[in-house]
Design an enzyme around this catalytic site. Structure first.
Site, short mmCIF file in Angstrom:
data_model
loop_
_atom_site.label_atom_id
_atom_site.label_comp_id
_atom_site.label_asym_id
_atom_site.label_seq_id
_atom_site.Cartn_x
_atom_site.Cartn_y
_atom_site.Cartn_z
N LYS B 78 0.86 2.07 -13.14
CA LYS B 78 1.84 3.05 -12.67
C LYS B 78 3.04 2.32 -12.08
O LYS B 78 2.87 1.30 -11.40
CB LYS B 78 1.19 3.94 -11.60
CG LYS B 78 2.06 5.12 -11.14
CD LYS B 78 1.34 5.99 -10.10
CE LYS B 78 2.16 7.21 -9.71
NZ LYS B 78 1.52 8.05 -8.70
N SER B 158 1.71 13.12 -9.69
CA SER B 158 2.79 12.25 -10.12
C SER B 158 2.39 11.18 -11.12
O SER B 158 3.25 10.62 -11.80
CB SER B 158 3.39 11.58 -8.89
OG SER B 158 2.46 10.67 -8.32
N SER B 182 -2.14 13.34 -6.78
CA SER B 182 -1.41 12.70 -7.88
C SER B 182 -2.26 11.90 -8.86
O SER B 182 -1.76 11.47 -9.90
CB SER B 182 -0.32 11.78 -7.32
OG SER B 182 0.80 12.54 -6.96
#
Lengths: 492, 492
Positions: B78, B158, B182
């Site tokens: 990420k 997210s 998330s």
């Protein structure tokens, strides 16, 4: 924050057109923690490096970087707290103080807002004239220093030096217990002595290791507290005194002229010797303090505090008391000697096994006088404690007179060398051979029959004979012996 | 070898050890898949060269019989994790060109265990979002589509690049971060597994901070077992993160015995919210039945403060974010938009660099920390947090683990909720409590909606009891049967 004064006496007052005024002063002193590394990073906290040479990713607030508390800085804060006879809080917390400035990389300063590591304490401030004032300490907390903006390096850009960013500071907050510029300066001096004794701050005010925010208000004696103004970043004792003087007078003039004081932050201009407005209360930042989620509460146990306590050196007040008690010094002399730990240590070496009062006189009058004159520190003294001790010993056992001792001190100061050897080599030993002194006295009396007559009528003339005999013996005769002999021979 | 991308990490690990294929082949297969799937926009940065170098090293180690736990496993990272020398954007324009000179602890742990980095995964800007639509680098598209529809759907957020790339078989696993859901919500809506470990289990060092007291890194993969394998490598005590916990990391795989006989599963009644879609309700009931069938017993429990979790979360998280994001000021790294003075430079940079959602949360956070509002919002939210944590403590007196839905519905269409922040925030309704209480939570794929979209069930554990979540999660996973792969429409 409003703090309550613990002061019960009336301090010195200032004269105004409408009568007497009392000045009320509280101070926030920022003292840089003496430590190798910064408060939350491993970067060096050393002063004077090339710009940005001592900056870690944490100090530069790079993304994802986290603070880790430096245990040694905590120990130093606790040590200072103990030196201030203050309450040590075994649990304290760190908060973020948020504001934008280029020398504050994270956009917040990590400080202790709600729960500081050290609570209430007291500092005894000795004033000339013998009065001792207990000044209340409100709190001491740890916080980060900011970096430095450089505006003079480029015509239209500013640069930032982050060497100081993240360096540990102790903010020591007093209660509003000070009542004059002298007291304010003396408080700062005492605080500096304490942290220097403890080894928790080097106290170098010209390097910015200690600086003070001074809160000043005025009131009619015994009346309610007036509105205060905070004078930021005053960096010497002299400036603290000057800033208070100016600010108190300014406030009195405004009030007596029918005006009111606005709460505000002011700057002290050391060149002009005046304070001027920096920002008003309305312009004050909203710092949006909140607990720093990157740091756990700071917790330690009684054993830790006990360990720190056991490592404390003798503090100025205790040393002073001991000097008075054990050496029989006057409180004033003791106070002068203990003002710096190095001076006190020097004195103790000189006094060890010798006449302590004589040693004190020599250290205070001859040595300090000379050091001041040449702007030297005690560490730079050309005359060592051992050498000065030797001079004191030679005075005490009548090897040399006090007058010759001053000459020996002068030689040792300028040329160096062991005072005993100087005395030996230059033949400065006091003449204690009574035969030799008697010969000299007889010689002077025989050569001055007129003066003898005069002296008989006016005994104070005996001094002239003593002087002549001293001259005859090159100053080496024991003055007391000469005096006695002269009196005897003149039949006085 | 065309189906190498369909393997689980556990299968690939065995295949590599048995030399059924090489790390090079495994990595090349994924690079190819990644390149063919650019329409999904899952990557901000592809790093095939780094991947190939990692695979070459892995093959050497495998040949030498010195394979590390994740030797040669291709992963996506990420873009919130700082990766040394590789662009790290946090999905934001403000980090333009930022290549960190350091590696986050979590990604470093993975690479030290032999994992191979394929690239940096797209995400909601600063992890603020539930749909990946707030990314400066444009939305990620969910590999799943509704039956008979080409409407592009969100992959959750997210960690949307993470969920989409794992579901689409572009990577074998990915790192995520979870501040309010998330990891779990995107895992649920893409048919994969994802765990938010207990706060403190993984180091936050080197992860761009959103809300420091809530942020936690975790793995996302296609099976519960793969998550267990990845978490074992990601988790560690890190002296650089004061909030990371010094506890041994258990052998999670060994704990996955499949035996949950006698386990007490709590069903919190407050999670039966108004307007919950019938198929979510049905899925939940199905989950309860699966666990009962496997020998667990269910217990009705109450978490009475659940309804306050979202409001508390949307005070605490923005408050911390408003401070954490202050460092993006254009002074030291990333984007700088010049201005006539420092203030206008700040304003120009932050106006251009932050998207609308980030700006909204900075404003909310600044507001709730402001003088006069702090007590009413921030303090109250912190009190609620304590009450919410206490709810769980009470519940765990009666049960070992909790079962809830992960998200209130399946993936929605891009743009469907982006104009309504409140509707968007409701995506976190089942997940934020876990972050507020600091507990571990896992989302396990549990079935498909009527439209053929994946749905997930969430298990919430006791602090540091991730092992139980993996054990129970695998039972659900097995009962639910193999989640079908999404049709690879993007390769057409």
């Amino acid at each position: 924050m409003t703090f309550v004064t613990t002061r019960t006496d009336t301090g010195p007052l200032l004269d105004g057109a409408t009568g007497k005024w009392e000045v009320v002063i509280g101070m926030e002193v920022h003292a840089q923690v003496l430590s190798k590394a910064k408060l939350f990073s491993g970067a060096s906290a050393e002063f004077g490096a090339e710009p940005n040479a001592h900056v870690s990713f944490v100090d530069a607030a790079m993304p994802g970087m986290l603070p880790v508390i430096n245990r040694y800085c905590v120990e130093q804060a606790v040590r200072t707290g103990l030196g201030l006879k203050a309450k040590i809080n075994k649990r304290s917390t760190f908060d973020r103080k948020n504001y934008f400035y280029p020398d504050l990389p994270a956009g917040y300063q990590i400080s202790q807002y709600k729960d500081p590591v050290v609570g209430e304490g007291v500092v005894i401030v000795d004033m000339p004239g013998g009065k001792s004032i207990p000044v209340g300490i409100e709190r001491l907390h740890l916080e980060q220093d900011a970096g430095k903006s450089l505006h003079d390096q480029h015509p239209d850009e500013s640069y930032v030096d982050l060497n100081r960013a993240g360096v540990a500071l102790m903010e020591i907050v007093s209660k509003p217990d000070l009542r004059s510029s002298e007291e304010a300066a003396a408080y700062l001096k005492k605080l500096r002595a304490i942290v220097r004794y403890l080894g928790t701050c080097d106290g170098n005010m010209d390097e910015g290791s200690m600086r003070a925010d001074v809160n000043v208000s005025v009131r009619k004696p015994g009346g309610p507290l007036g509105t205060r103004c905070e004078i930021k970043n005053v960096n010497s004792m002299r400036f603290v005194a000057a800033a208070v003087e100016y600010e108190a007078r300014r406030q009195i003039d405004i009030i007596e002229g029918g005006g009111t004081i606005k709460q505000e932050t002011r700057l002290f201009d050391s060149k002009k010797g005046e304070t001027r407005s920096m920002r008003s209360k309305e312009e004050a930042h909203d710092y949006r303090y909140f607990p720093d989620p990157d740091l756990l509460p700071l917790e330690f146990d009684d054993a830790f505090v006990a360990r720190v306590k056991a490592s404390l050196p003798e503090l100025p007040d205790d040393k002073k008391e001991r000097f008075v008690r054990d050496f029989g010094l006057s409180p004033y002399d003791a106070g002068v000697l203990i003002a710096e730990r190095e001076s006190a240590d020097f004195f103790e070496q000189v006094a060890k096994g010798r006449d302590a009062k004589l040693a004190a006189n020599w250290v205070i009058n001859e040595l300090f006088g000379r050091l001041n004159k040449e702007d030297k520190s005690i560490a730079e003294s050309p005359v060592s404690a051992a050498a000065l001790g030797s001079i004191v010993s030679m005075i005490s056992d009548n090897t040399i007179s006090g007058k010759i001792a001053k000459d020996v001190f002068e030689i040792a100061w300028t040329e160096g060398g062991d005072p005993a050897a100087i005395v030996e080599k230059r033949g400065l030993k006091q003449v204690t051979d009574m035969g030799a002194i008697e010969t000299a006295v007889d010689k002077v009396i025989a050569a001055n029959p007129q003066k003898v007559e005069q002296a008989k009528a006016k005994p104070s003339m005996a001094g002239w004979f003593v002087g002549q005999v001293m001259k005859e013996t090159g100053g080496k005769a024991n003055p007391q012996a000469v005096n006695e002999l002269v009196m005897k021979k003149l039949g006085l | 070898m065309s189906d190498l991308t369909g393997l689980t990490i556990a299968e690939a690990r065995d295949g590599l050890k048995k030399k059924a294929f090489s790390a090079k082949e495994l990595t090349e297969a994924h690079i190819k898949a990644m390149e063919k799937a650019r329409v999904l926009n899952a990557f901000v940065t592809e790093t095939p060269d780094i991947a190939r170098a990692g695979a070459a090293e892995a093959d050497k180690r495998l040949a030498a019989g010195a394979a590390r736990p994740l030797e040669g496993i291709p992963l996506g990272i990420k873009d919130l994790f700082c990766t040394k020398g590789v662009l790290t954007t946090a999905g934001s324009h403000i980090l333009d060109g930022f290549k960190p000179p350091y590696e986050s602890t979590v990604s470093n742990n993975l690479f030290n265990d032999g994992a191979v980095m394929l690239g940096k995964l797209n995400m909601d800007e600063f992890a603020m979002g539930s749909s990946n639509e707030t990314s400066y680098y444009k939305p990620v598209i969910n590999p799943w589509r509704r039956k008979g529809s080409n409407t592009p759907l969100v992959p959750g957020g997210s960690s949307g690049g993470s969920s989409a790339s794992v579901a689409a078989r572009l990577v074998m696993g990915a790192t995520g971060t979870d501040t309010g859901g998330s990891i779990r919500q995107p895992a649920a809506v893409t048919g994969i597994a994802g765990i938010k470990p207990t706060y403190g289990r993984c180091s936050r060092w080197g992860i761009v901070a959103f809300a420091s007291s809530l942020d936690q890194a975790g793995p996302m993969a296609r099976t519960v077992k793969d998550c267990a394998i990845l978490l074992k490598s990601m988790a560690s005590h890190d002296p650089l993160d004061s909030t990371s916990v010094d506890l041994p990391v258990p052998d999670y795989e060994a704990a996955m015995t499949g035996n949950i006989k006698g386990l007490r599963v709590g069903i919190p009644k407050e999670y039966r919210i108004d307007g919950m879609p019938a198929e979510i309700e049905a899925l939940w009931r199905q989950g309860i039945q699966w666990l009962k069938d496997a020998g667990a017993e269910t217990v009705d429990v109450s978490l009475p403060h659940t309804k306050y979790a979202l409001p508390a979360y949307y005070i605490v998280a923005p408050a911390e974010a408003s401070s954490n994001l202050a460092r993006y000021d254009g002074v030291r790294f990333g984007l700088r938009v010049p201005g006539k003075d420092i203030t206008s430079m700040y304003e120009n940079t932050r106006a251009a660099g932050f998207g609308r959602e980030v700006q909204r949360r900075i404003l909310i956070g600044t507001y709730v920390l402001s003088a006069g509002y702090y007590d009413a919002y921030y303090i109250k939210a912190q009190k609620l947090r304590t009450l919410i944590a206490r709810d769980f403590e009470e519940a765990y007196k009666k049960c070992d683990v909790l079962l809830t839905p992960t998200a209130p519905g399946p993936a929605f269409g891009i743009g469907e909720k982006s104009d309504d922040p409140i509707a968007m925030y409701l995506n976190d309704v089942f997940t934020v409590t876990v972050n507020l209480a600091g507990l571990p939570g896992i989302s396990v794929p549990a079935g498909l909606s009527s439209e053929g979209l994946p749905l997930g069930l969430q298990l919430i554990g006791k602090a540091f009891d991730e092992a139980t979540l993996f054990r129970v999660g695998e039972v659900i996973e097995k009962a639910a049967g193999v989640t079908p792969r999404p049709q690879a429409w993007w390769e057409a």
